[in-house]
Scaffold this active site. Structure first.
Site: not given
Length: 305
Positions: A136-138
């Site tokens: 998942i994104d930062k």
């Protein structure tokens, strides 16, 4: 030094050389400029400037420097482990943490933390991504499956590709909805105008489907639950922008004038999968972090309209 060649086709002609490199070799605009400045790019055998307009039939040669060898080190970073056994673990990743090392992010990642706390991790994705089967994104928080051995990795990867692994996200988006349920079926690929972004496009794209349910409407916002049928890069963020309900605080796909949230209000809320060894169906849920819940509470009480 690796040599790569591309011939400019008609649809790619009349673009600046640095932009053409992004499209032809899938690199960033900054990286393209660096390579041109380093005289690692030849057009028809001659070095030129970033502003050169490429023409149909131009032969572009790219001399790609060898990848820097980087040692990924274990780091004593606290982990919120929701579940763990001999094959898999489920981790609640905090906002602001990168999942795996990449150029510019060789430390402080989830992988660095996993290497410290976990003795064995699957090696299918190499030394940069041990144990990582999806990401998942930062600035997206929430649940991730991590695999401890290659058999578990293979089995979970298969479930993801065959859509047997369920992933649900909670998000706060701009604008209320006039309906309770919806499905966004729109292909996603690299944004041709900005290679750092993804976009709904028919060019070089992959099928992408997001189902959503409106949990609560407010005057200017909505609280929603998204269920992924596919797992494309930035899928929910891109799809929400596409239907003009961008995620609150999203710096890449959202509005410039938004709530001060320091990142998108998007949380990987639930994971459901079949255990790779026991065959037991497992489901895990984790509510969003405090900053998300604080904004939601202010909307529910009318402090934020």
């Amino acid at each position: 030094m690796e040599k790569q060649y591309q011939v400019v086709e008609e649809k790619g002609a009349n673009q600046r050389l640095d932009k053409a490199l992004c499209l032809l070799f899938d690199i960033s605009r900054n990286r393209a400029k660096e390579l041109i400045d380093e005289e690692a790019v030849l057009v028809n055998g001659i070095g030129t400037k970033p502003s050169y307009k490429v023409q149909t039939g131009d032969e572009i040669e790219l001399l790609m420097p060898p990848l820097e060898k980087v040692e990924i080190k274990p780091e004593n970073i606290p982990l919120d482990i929701v579940y763990e056994d001999e094959d898999v673990l489920v981790v609640n990743k905090p906002r602001g943490m990168v999942v795996h090392p990449s150029p510019g992010h060789y430390s402080g990642t989830l992988v660095n933390a996993l290497m410290y706390h976990i003795k064995d991790l699957s090696g299918i994705n190499g030394v940069m991504r041990p144990g990582i089967v999806h990401r998942i994104d930062k600035d997206t928080s929430g649940l991730l499956i991590v695999c401890k051995n290659d058999n578990a990795h293979t089995q979970i990867s298969k479930q993801l590709s065959e859509k047997e692994c369920k992933r649900e996200y909670k998000a706060i988006v701009h604008h209320p909805f006039s309906h309770t349920f919806g499905t966004i079926d729109a292909p996603i690929g690299r944004d041709e105008k900005n290679r750092q972004k993804m976009a709904v496009t028919a060019n070089n794209s992959k099928n992408a489907v997001t189902h959503f349910e409106v949990l609560e409407n407010f005057k200017n916002y909505a609280y929603i639950l998204c269920k992924l049928e596919t797992g494309r890069t930035h899928q929910i963020r891109v799809h929400m922008e596409y239907i003009e309900h961008p995620i609150v605080g999203d710096p890449k796909y959202g509005y410039r004038k938004t709530l001060p949230t320091d990142g998108q209000l998007l949380h990987a809320y639930a994971l459901e999968f079949t255990h790779p060894t026991t065959g037991k169906r497992m489901r895990f849920e984790k509510e969003p972090p405090q900053i998300f819940q604080d904004v939601l509470h202010k909307m529910e009480t009318g402090e934020i309209e």
